[in-house]
Design a protein around this motif. Structure first.
Motif, PDB file in Angstrom:
ATOM      1  N   ALA A   7       0.836  -1.033   0.070  1.00  0.00           N
ATOM      2  CA  ALA A   7       0.084   0.070   0.049  1.00  0.00           C
ATOM      3  C   ALA A   7       0.937   1.336  -0.114  1.00  0.00           C
ATOM      4  O   ALA A   7       0.424   2.350  -0.743  1.00  0.00           O
ATOM      5  CB  ALA A   7      -0.912  -0.053   1.079  1.00  0.00           C
ATOM      6  N   ALA A   8       1.965   1.276   0.711  1.00  0.00           N
ATOM      7  CA  ALA A   8       2.693   2.407   0.934  1.00  0.00           C
ATOM      8  C   ALA A   8       3.449   2.635  -0.485  1.00  0.00           C
ATOM      9  O   ALA A   8       3.765   3.896  -0.530  1.00  0.00           O
ATOM     10  CB  ALA A   8       4.035   2.120   2.027  1.00  0.00           C
ATOM     11  N   LEU A   9       3.791   1.567  -0.971  1.00  0.00           N
ATOM     12  CA  LEU A   9       4.584   1.878  -2.260  1.00  0.00           C
ATOM     13  C   LEU A   9       3.812   2.053  -3.487  1.00  0.00           C
ATOM     14  O   LEU A   9       4.333   1.991  -4.692  1.00  0.00           O
ATOM     15  CB  LEU A   9       5.753   0.367  -2.641  1.00  0.00           C
ATOM     16  N   GLY A  10       2.454   1.883  -3.260  1.00  0.00           N
ATOM     17  CA  GLY A  10       1.557   2.139  -4.596  1.00  0.00           C
ATOM     18  C   GLY A  10       1.710   0.862  -5.602  1.00  0.00           C
ATOM     19  O   GLY A  10       1.690   0.994  -6.867  1.00  0.00           O
ATOM     20  N   LEU A  11       1.900  -0.487  -4.899  1.00  0.00           N
ATOM     21  CA  LEU A  11       2.264  -1.295  -5.856  1.00  0.00           C
ATOM     22  C   LEU A  11       1.198  -1.730  -6.822  1.00  0.00           C
ATOM     23  O   LEU A  11       1.447  -2.223  -7.916  1.00  0.00           O
ATOM     24  CB  LEU A  11       2.662  -2.567  -5.191  1.00  0.00           C
ATOM     25  N   HIS A  56      11.830  -7.758   0.427  1.00  0.00           N
ATOM     26  CA  HIS A  56      12.192  -8.424  -0.812  1.00  0.00           C
ATOM     27  C   HIS A  56      10.889  -9.154  -1.585  1.00  0.00           C
ATOM     28  O   HIS A  56      10.861  -9.185  -2.503  1.00  0.00           O
ATOM     29  CB  HIS A  56      13.391  -9.704  -0.572  1.00  0.00           C
ATOM     30  N   ILE A  57      10.014  -9.536  -0.636  1.00  0.00           N
ATOM     31  CA  ILE A  57       8.533  -9.903  -1.215  1.00  0.00           C
ATOM     32  C   ILE A  57       7.968  -8.810  -2.118  1.00  0.00           C
ATOM     33  O   ILE A  57       7.509  -9.112  -3.396  1.00  0.00           O
ATOM     34  CB  ILE A  57       7.653 -10.761  -0.378  1.00  0.00           C
ATOM     35  N   THR A  58       7.963  -7.565  -1.574  1.00  0.00           N
ATOM     36  CA  THR A  58       7.330  -6.508  -2.286  1.00  0.00           C
ATOM     37  C   THR A  58       8.305  -6.025  -3.621  1.00  0.00           C
ATOM     38  O   THR A  58       7.739  -5.744  -4.711  1.00  0.00           O
ATOM     39  CB  THR A  58       7.313  -5.226  -1.509  1.00  0.00           C
ATOM     40  N   ARG A  59       9.464  -6.368  -3.384  1.00  0.00           N
ATOM     41  CA  ARG A  59      10.384  -5.929  -4.608  1.00  0.00           C
ATOM     42  C   ARG A  59      10.335  -7.041  -5.637  1.00  0.00           C
ATOM     43  O   ARG A  59      10.033  -6.629  -7.080  1.00  0.00           O
ATOM     44  CB  ARG A  59      11.898  -6.316  -4.227  1.00  0.00           C
ATOM     45  N   LEU A  60       9.928  -8.166  -5.400  1.00  0.00           N
ATOM     46  CA  LEU A  60       9.652  -9.489  -6.247  1.00  0.00           C
ATOM     47  C   LEU A  60       8.263  -9.300  -6.903  1.00  0.00           C
ATOM     48  O   LEU A  60       8.258  -9.215  -7.986  1.00  0.00           O
ATOM     49  CB  LEU A  60       9.721 -10.915  -5.500  1.00  0.00           C
ATOM     50  N   ALA A  61       7.177  -8.818  -6.190  1.00  0.00           N
ATOM     51  CA  ALA A  61       6.059  -8.747  -6.619  1.00  0.00           C
ATOM     52  C   ALA A  61       5.968  -7.445  -7.604  1.00  0.00           C
ATOM     53  O   ALA A  61       5.202  -7.229  -8.699  1.00  0.00           O
ATOM     54  CB  ALA A  61       5.113  -8.092  -5.600  1.00  0.00           C
ATOM     55  N   GLU A  62       6.831  -6.268  -7.072  1.00  0.00           N
ATOM     56  CA  GLU A  62       6.961  -5.196  -8.190  1.00  0.00           C
ATOM     57  C   GLU A  62       7.570  -5.760  -9.394  1.00  0.00           C
ATOM     58  O   GLU A  62       7.148  -5.116 -10.603  1.00  0.00           O
ATOM     59  CB  GLU A  62       7.825  -4.254  -7.264  1.00  0.00           C
ATOM     60  N   VAL A  90       7.457  -8.579 -10.849  1.00  0.00           N
ATOM     61  CA  VAL A  90       6.434  -9.127 -11.639  1.00  0.00           C
ATOM     62  C   VAL A  90       5.496  -8.144 -12.229  1.00  0.00           C
ATOM     63  O   VAL A  90       5.148  -8.097 -13.471  1.00  0.00           O
ATOM     64  CB  VAL A  90       5.543 -10.137 -10.848  1.00  0.00           C
ATOM     65  N   LEU A  91       4.692  -7.268 -11.360  1.00  0.00           N
ATOM     66  CA  LEU A  91       3.775  -6.280 -11.749  1.00  0.00           C
ATOM     67  C   LEU A  91       4.308  -5.299 -12.961  1.00  0.00           C
ATOM     68  O   LEU A  91       3.486  -5.040 -13.856  1.00  0.00           O
ATOM     69  CB  LEU A  91       3.075  -5.663 -10.737  1.00  0.00           C
ATOM     70  N   SER A  92       5.490  -5.037 -12.765  1.00  0.00           N
ATOM     71  CA  SER A  92       6.180  -4.120 -13.853  1.00  0.00           C
ATOM     72  C   SER A  92       6.533  -4.786 -14.978  1.00  0.00           C
ATOM     73  O   SER A  92       7.246  -4.105 -16.124  1.00  0.00           O
ATOM     74  CB  SER A  92       7.014  -3.120 -13.032  1.00  0.00           C
ATOM     75  N   ASP A  93       6.747  -6.282 -15.180  1.00  0.00           N
ATOM     76  CA  ASP A  93       6.951  -6.800 -16.018  1.00  0.00           C
ATOM     77  C   ASP A  93       8.676  -6.683 -16.305  1.00  0.00           C
ATOM     78  O   ASP A  93       8.844  -6.620 -17.586  1.00  0.00           O
ATOM     79  CB  ASP A  93       6.288  -6.688 -17.454  1.00  0.00           C
ATOM     80  N   ARG A  94       9.480  -6.376 -15.236  1.00  0.00           N
ATOM     81  CA  ARG A  94      10.802  -6.141 -15.577  1.00  0.00           C
ATOM     82  C   ARG A  94      11.672  -7.359 -15.685  1.00  0.00           C
ATOM     83  O   ARG A  94      11.923  -8.137 -14.541  1.00  0.00           O
ATOM     84  CB  ARG A  94      11.179  -5.178 -14.503  1.00  0.00           C
ATOM     85  N   ARG A  95      11.855  -7.767 -16.926  1.00  0.00           N
ATOM     86  CA  ARG A  95      12.479  -9.188 -16.799  1.00  0.00           C
ATOM     87  C   ARG A  95      14.045  -8.877 -17.149  1.00  0.00           C
ATOM     88  O   ARG A  95      14.948  -9.796 -17.320  1.00  0.00           O
ATOM     89  CB  ARG A  95      12.412  -9.854 -18.415  1.00  0.00           C
ATOM     90  N   ASP A  96      14.353  -7.614 -16.874  1.00  0.00           N
ATOM     91  CA  ASP A  96      16.131  -7.364 -16.992  1.00  0.00           C
ATOM     92  C   ASP A  96      16.919  -7.929 -16.064  1.00  0.00           C
ATOM     93  O   ASP A  96      17.937  -8.378 -16.312  1.00  0.00           O
ATOM     94  CB  ASP A  96      16.227  -5.868 -17.154  1.00  0.00           C
ATOM     95  N   GLU A  97      16.693  -8.220 -14.931  1.00  0.00           N
ATOM     96  CA  GLU A  97      17.333  -8.544 -13.771  1.00  0.00           C
ATOM     97  C   GLU A  97      17.055  -9.884 -13.535  1.00  0.00           C
ATOM     98  O   GLU A  97      16.078 -10.511 -13.671  1.00  0.00           O
ATOM     99  CB  GLU A  97      16.594  -7.804 -12.616  1.00  0.00           C
TER     100      GLU A  97
END
Ligand SMILES: NC(=O)c1ccc[n+]([C@@H]2O[C@H](COP(=O)([O-])OP(=O)(O)OC[C@H]3O[C@@H](n4cnc5c(N)ncnc54)[C@H](O)[C@@H]3O)[C@@H](O)[C@H]2O)c1
Ligand SMILES: O=C(O)C[C@H](O)C(=O)O
Length: 288
Positions: free
Chosen positions: A21-25, A213-219, A221-228
């Motif tokens: 919620a805080a990060l607006g994921l 780390h869980i929120t980073r992983l969810a982010e 996925v949601l932002s479809d960032r496949r670079d990392e």
């Protein structure tokens, strides 16, 4: 509109929901817990922070979530030696939640221990594409590994942990760019195996580290960032010569889950440890 569900809003799930919620994921959060007064309290408490997010609790909404983070079930207490020891107590929770998640087509991030086994079981019982099941733990273990390396004065990077999220974790030394002898590797591994227990003993359970780390992983996925390339538990089909289980490996993750398992050349020590981890996880899956 994006929606993120959290099943099990206890110590870790509650922290994840708050951070999301805080990060607006996501535009919508769906929170579910078996203990309804706790679920209600988490919804109210997050609402009082006045973030711009809709919070729902209707389990019927779970199946349409883009990402579901699974944190329901019992955590370790100081008397529970290994994460694998939670298998029997958490199996009924997995079973129960499979019913609630029937028809789910998003990306499931499994956190509940023993995580690798649970991730695999979810794919089977939900008939969910294996790539949509992403097990969480590798990023947290890798952060602990980086801290330990710094403490030991071992320079280099990046620090990655593969294998089981548990006693059979596999620190990757061969990519550090600096030679680390086997005795030192074993000593680091022993320290890593105990890394979370000090937190469990001191405050009842790990929360901030996993939630970050869980929120980073969810982010990711949601932002479809496949670079990392991220270490996460992936259901394998021949990669690293393994199949029929979920195990921590380097992967690119995006909107459809695991987009690619990246094949690294591991050295002999690491390959032997990875195969031991696979054998251990497979045995747990057979016992489940
Ligand atoms: N993979 C990792 O890196 C990692 C990190 C931290 C914790 N964990 C694991 O995450 C799990 C949760 O840990 P915690 O500290 O948040 O525990 P917790 O007890 O604080 O929270 C678990 C919540 O799950 C709920 N729950 C139980 N059965 C349920 C069901 N059938 N449906 C819905 N909700 C249900 C409980 O009511 C409780 O609120 C544990 O298994 C722990 O070992 C894994
Ligand atoms: O160690 C545990 O039991 C909790 C979790 O898996 C962690 O690594 O923090």
């Amino acid at each position: 509109m994006s929606s993120l569900a959290v099943i099990g809003t206890g110590r870790v799930g509650g922290e994840v929901a708050f951070l999301a919620a805080a990060l607006g994921l996501a535009d919508e959060l769906i929170l579910c817990d078996a203990v309804k007064p706790l679920e209600r309290a988490q919804v109210l408490d997050i609402s009082h922070a006045a973030y711009d997010v809709t919070i729902e609790t209707d389990p019927a909404l779970l199946r349409d979530a883009d990402v579901c983070i699974f944190t329901a079930g019992r955590p370790r207490t100081p008397d529970v030696k290994t994460r694998a020891d939670l298998l029997t107590v958490n199996l009924p929770v997995i079973d129960d939640c499979c019913r609630a998640l029937r028809g789910f087509g998003g990306v499931l991030i499994t956190v509940t221990n023993p995580m690798d086994v649970n991730n695999f079981l979810f794919s089977r019982c939900l008939d969910l594409e294996p790539s949509r099941c992403v097990g969480f733990g590798g990023q947290l273990d890798s952060a602990r590994f980086a801290l330990r390396l710094a403490k030991e004065g071992i320079a280099g990077g990046p620090a990655f942990i593969l294998g089981e999220h548990g006693e059979h974790q596999v620190p990757v030394f061969s990519r550090l760019g600096t030679g680390v002898p086997v005795e030192k590797r074993e000593a680091v591994l022993t320290a890593l195996r105990g890394a979370s227990m000090e937190v469990i003993k001191g405050k009842g359970g790990t929360a901030f580290g996993p939630a970050a780390h869980i929120t980073r992983l969810a982010e990711t996925v949601l932002s479809d960032r496949r670079d990392e390339v991220v270490p996460c538990s992936c259901i394998v089909d021949g990669e690293y010569g393994l199949s029929g289980l979920s195990i921590g490996l380097p992967a690119r993750v995006g909107r459809d889950g695991v987009e690619e398992i990246v094949e690294w050349d591991l050295d002999e020590w690491e390959t032997a440890k990875l195969n031991e981890a696979a054998g251990f996880i497979k045995k747990l899956c057979r016992d489940a």
